[in-house]
Design a protein around this motif. Structure first.
Motif, PDB file in Angstrom:
ATOM      1  N   GLU A 154     -17.027  56.243  48.274  1.00  0.00           N
ATOM      2  CA  GLU A 154     -16.507  56.539  49.612  1.00  0.00           C
ATOM      3  C   GLU A 154     -17.609  56.785  50.635  1.00  0.00           C
ATOM      4  N   GLN A 155     -18.849  56.973  50.166  1.00  0.00           N
ATOM      5  CA  GLN A 155     -19.962  57.206  51.089  1.00  0.00           C
ATOM      6  C   GLN A 155     -20.751  55.940  51.409  1.00  0.00           C
ATOM      7  N   ASP A 161     -18.771  56.244  60.333  1.00  0.00           N
ATOM      8  CA  ASP A 161     -17.526  56.013  59.607  1.00  0.00           C
ATOM      9  C   ASP A 161     -17.325  57.021  58.478  1.00  0.00           C
ATOM     10  N   GLY A 162     -18.117  58.109  58.499  1.00  0.00           N
ATOM     11  CA  GLY A 162     -17.985  59.139  57.476  1.00  0.00           C
ATOM     12  C   GLY A 162     -18.808  58.895  56.235  1.00  0.00           C
ATOM     13  N   GLY A 163     -19.760  57.985  56.295  1.00  0.00           N
ATOM     14  CA  GLY A 163     -20.577  57.659  55.136  1.00  0.00           C
ATOM     15  C   GLY A 163     -21.955  58.268  55.182  1.00  0.00           C
ATOM     16  N   ARG A 176     -23.528  48.482  59.771  1.00  0.00           N
ATOM     17  CA  ARG A 176     -22.254  48.534  59.052  1.00  0.00           C
ATOM     18  C   ARG A 176     -22.065  47.261  58.223  1.00  0.00           C
ATOM     19  N   ALA A 177     -22.412  46.125  58.802  1.00  0.00           N
ATOM     20  CA  ALA A 177     -22.280  44.854  58.086  1.00  0.00           C
ATOM     21  C   ALA A 177     -23.217  44.794  56.883  1.00  0.00           C
ATOM     22  N   VAL A 178     -24.432  45.305  57.034  1.00  0.00           N
ATOM     23  CA  VAL A 178     -25.394  45.302  55.930  1.00  0.00           C
ATOM     24  C   VAL A 178     -24.906  46.194  54.799  1.00  0.00           C
TER      25      VAL A 178
END
Length: 216
Positions: A154-155, A161-163, A176-178
């Motif tokens: 989830e991370q 995004d909470g990661g 984000r894409a990577v």
């Protein structure tokens, strides 16, 4: 006489077209081997950036493995061998960035831990999204040593995004894409682990018979 005047330019034009075709084919034959060798060299450079030389003793380009991906496009996997076992592997992963597809090469060890990631190609905004390139930033090195369980699944997101992973100021879509591409690459390893870790030259049925096949 009129027919001859028409026929001569037609023959001349046909001769030039044939000559041009012959020259084009000949040029392609002459340069094809050189182009293929250059592509091989470029691929080796990328592979060596994500798979440390100490982890293998074979030719990384020998006996590549092809496996299907979720989108149906075959994934070519290059594997490092040491002591007759697969010790490392690398393959391309990709995701849609802000300005187009981002292509990466992902290197893993035999446990699924990230050895390295490098950008192969992208069209992201200079000064913003190009921070994924090692030449511009060391951000891409943050993935070294990580795996699908470290951090927890989830991370595997950017912090927005909470990661766990940092984004760039003004450019969240690119990192984000990577992160997504790498996460998908780790999922691919998890899903195909048994096939990936069978050494080249050893049939899966033989490995299963001797009980040496790795477990997923």
């Amino acid at each position: 006489m009129a027919n001859k005047r028409i026929l001569y330019p037609a023959i001349l034009l046909g001769g030039f077209s044939t000559l041009a075709t012959v020259l084009l084919v000949a040029g392609n034959l002459v340069t094809r081997d050189a182009i293929q060798e250059r592509q091989r060299e470029d691929l080796l450079v990328s592979l060596r950036q994500v798979v440390p030389a100490a982890l293998y003793s074979n030719d990384l380009l020998a006996d590549p493995l092809q496996l299907p991906s979720p989108d149906g496009v075959p994934v070519t996997v290059y594997r490092g061998i040491q002591d007759h076992r697969v010790s490392a592997l690398a393959y391309q992963v990709s995701s849609q960035g802000y300005a187009g597809e981002i292509r990466l090469i992902l290197g893993l060890d035999a446990t699924g831990k990230v050895l390295g990631v490098r950008v192969l190609s992208h069209s992201e905004t200079p000064g913003l999204g190009d921070g994924i390139e090692l030449a511009k930033s060391d951000w891409i090195l943050d993935f070294n040593g990580l795996s699908l369980g470290n951090p927890p699944r989830e991370q595997w997101r950017v912090k927005k995004d909470g990661g766990r992973f940092d984004a760039f100021s003004g450019a969240t879509i690119t990192p984000r894409a990577v992160v997504t591409a790498i996460e998908n690459g780790l999922l691919f390893f998890q899903q195909h682990q048994t096939r990936l870790l069978v050494s080249p030259g050893i049939r899966s049925v033989d490995v299963a018979r001797t009980g040496d096949a790795p477990h997923e």
